[in-house]
Design a protein around this motif. Sequence first.
Motif, PDB file in Angstrom:
ATOM      1  N   ASN A 121       0.826  -1.222   0.000  1.00  0.00           N
ATOM      2  CA  ASN A 121       0.000   0.000   0.000  1.00  0.00           C
ATOM      3  C   ASN A 121       0.858   1.268   0.000  1.00  0.00           C
ATOM      4  O   ASN A 121       0.526   2.258   0.649  1.00  0.00           O
ATOM      5  CB  ASN A 121      -0.946   0.036   1.204  1.00  0.00           C
ATOM      6  CG  ASN A 121      -1.945  -1.094   1.185  1.00  0.00           C
ATOM      7  OD1 ASN A 121      -2.181  -1.709   0.155  1.00  0.00           O
ATOM      8  ND2 ASN A 121      -2.530  -1.382   2.326  1.00  0.00           N
ATOM      9  N   GLY A 122       1.988   1.228  -0.712  1.00  0.00           N
ATOM     10  CA  GLY A 122       2.858   2.398  -0.794  1.00  0.00           C
ATOM     11  C   GLY A 122       3.699   2.642   0.449  1.00  0.00           C
ATOM     12  O   GLY A 122       4.403   3.653   0.534  1.00  0.00           O
ATOM     13  N   LEU A 123       3.634   1.736   1.431  1.00  0.00           N
ATOM     14  CA  LEU A 123       4.422   1.880   2.657  1.00  0.00           C
ATOM     15  C   LEU A 123       5.523   0.831   2.692  1.00  0.00           C
ATOM     16  O   LEU A 123       5.290  -0.325   2.343  1.00  0.00           O
ATOM     17  CB  LEU A 123       3.534   1.706   3.897  1.00  0.00           C
ATOM     18  CG  LEU A 123       2.499   2.777   4.167  1.00  0.00           C
ATOM     19  CD1 LEU A 123       1.597   2.347   5.321  1.00  0.00           C
ATOM     20  CD2 LEU A 123       3.169   4.105   4.490  1.00  0.00           C
ATOM     21  N   LYS A 124       6.705   1.252   3.134  1.00  0.00           N
ATOM     22  CA  LYS A 124       7.806   0.307   3.328  1.00  0.00           C
ATOM     23  C   LYS A 124       7.927   0.012   4.814  1.00  0.00           C
ATOM     24  O   LYS A 124       7.721   0.900   5.652  1.00  0.00           O
ATOM     25  CB  LYS A 124       9.116   0.895   2.796  1.00  0.00           C
ATOM     26  CG  LYS A 124       9.117   1.023   1.292  1.00  0.00           C
ATOM     27  CD  LYS A 124      10.424   1.562   0.778  1.00  0.00           C
ATOM     28  CE  LYS A 124      10.345   1.649  -0.742  1.00  0.00           C
ATOM     29  NZ  LYS A 124      11.509   2.303  -1.307  1.00  0.00           N
ATOM     30  N   TYR A 125       8.274  -1.243   5.131  1.00  0.00           N
ATOM     31  CA  TYR A 125       8.456  -1.618   6.533  1.00  0.00           C
ATOM     32  C   TYR A 125       9.431  -2.780   6.617  1.00  0.00           C
ATOM     33  O   TYR A 125       9.681  -3.485   5.634  1.00  0.00           O
ATOM     34  CB  TYR A 125       7.130  -1.943   7.219  1.00  0.00           C
ATOM     35  CG  TYR A 125       6.304  -3.039   6.596  1.00  0.00           C
ATOM     36  CD1 TYR A 125       6.420  -4.369   7.020  1.00  0.00           C
ATOM     37  CD2 TYR A 125       5.367  -2.757   5.600  1.00  0.00           C
ATOM     38  CE1 TYR A 125       5.631  -5.369   6.458  1.00  0.00           C
ATOM     39  CE2 TYR A 125       4.583  -3.757   5.037  1.00  0.00           C
ATOM     40  CZ  TYR A 125       4.720  -5.056   5.468  1.00  0.00           C
ATOM     41  OH  TYR A 125       3.949  -6.053   4.919  1.00  0.00           O
ATOM     42  N   THR A 126      10.000  -2.937   7.815  1.00  0.00           N
ATOM     43  CA  THR A 126      10.970  -3.998   8.066  1.00  0.00           C
ATOM     44  C   THR A 126      10.650  -4.689   9.381  1.00  0.00           C
ATOM     45  O   THR A 126      10.127  -4.072  10.309  1.00  0.00           O
ATOM     46  CB  THR A 126      12.410  -3.438   8.127  1.00  0.00           C
ATOM     47  OG1 THR A 126      12.417  -2.307   8.994  1.00  0.00           O
ATOM     48  CG2 THR A 126      12.924  -3.044   6.758  1.00  0.00           C
ATOM     49  N   PHE A 127      10.980  -5.981   9.427  1.00  0.00           N
ATOM     50  CA  PHE A 127      10.772  -6.786  10.635  1.00  0.00           C
ATOM     51  C   PHE A 127      12.074  -6.825  11.434  1.00  0.00           C
ATOM     52  O   PHE A 127      13.145  -7.024  10.872  1.00  0.00           O
ATOM     53  CB  PHE A 127      10.371  -8.225  10.273  1.00  0.00           C
ATOM     54  CG  PHE A 127       9.126  -8.338   9.444  1.00  0.00           C
ATOM     55  CD1 PHE A 127       7.917  -7.824   9.894  1.00  0.00           C
ATOM     56  CD2 PHE A 127       9.151  -8.974   8.213  1.00  0.00           C
ATOM     57  CE1 PHE A 127       6.763  -7.947   9.143  1.00  0.00           C
ATOM     58  CE2 PHE A 127       7.994  -9.094   7.445  1.00  0.00           C
ATOM     59  CZ  PHE A 127       6.797  -8.579   7.917  1.00  0.00           C
ATOM     60  N   HIS A 128      11.958  -6.653  12.744  1.00  0.00           N
ATOM     61  CA  HIS A 128      13.124  -6.682  13.635  1.00  0.00           C
ATOM     62  C   HIS A 128      12.805  -7.586  14.820  1.00  0.00           C
ATOM     63  O   HIS A 128      11.678  -7.601  15.305  1.00  0.00           O
ATOM     64  CB  HIS A 128      13.456  -5.274  14.150  1.00  0.00           C
ATOM     65  CG  HIS A 128      13.721  -4.308  13.037  1.00  0.00           C
ATOM     66  ND1 HIS A 128      14.974  -4.072  12.554  1.00  0.00           N
ATOM     67  CD2 HIS A 128      12.870  -3.548  12.297  1.00  0.00           C
ATOM     68  CE1 HIS A 128      14.898  -3.189  11.566  1.00  0.00           C
ATOM     69  NE2 HIS A 128      13.630  -2.860  11.388  1.00  0.00           N
TER      70      HIS A 128
END
Length: 183
Positions: free
Chosen positions: A170-177
């Motif tokens: 949806n146009g958002l970038k994210y990362t798992f930590h």
Amino acid sequence: MAIRNFSVIAAACENFGIGVNNKLPWRLKNEMNYFTRITSSTQDNSKRNVVIMGKNTWLSIPEKYRPLEGRINFVVSRSIKDKPDKLDGLFKDLQTALEAASSSDKVENIFIIGGEQVYRESLNFPECHKIYLTIIDAKFDCDTFFPKFDEQLFKEIDELGVSKEIQEENGLKYTFHVYERQK
């Protein structure tokens, strides 16, 4: 009663916001699937995981998804007097909820899933072993926040099955930590 190690899981934006008006400020289906996979997966098929949340988190889950399927649902609240039918356990404080989850031989893992006050309190328990934190690369106007934590005490680790790749939806970038408490 001894408390077993438990994990905290959350998604937060750049300013550590996790919610606004008792709702998530974003809609990320794949991130929600990740949350479901992490909080539902067990090694032993005869056991289930417990998710512990505050009253507002429970109420923020759309009714058709309550309780969270395939997991034992516990709520911590001083104001709810009678346990809703769909709920597995209602507790006056986090300590009691953690003790109840820890004492069951039907439980494999324990996850704290929100909100702000329950997160804040849980990070102070020495049994808080891991933090699963999705960081969304954007700022949202929020009224609840994930507490800052000591990154010397909780060091980021690589965990099998948790991608280090940048996700986009949806146009958002994210990362798992994933952070683990240092002994």
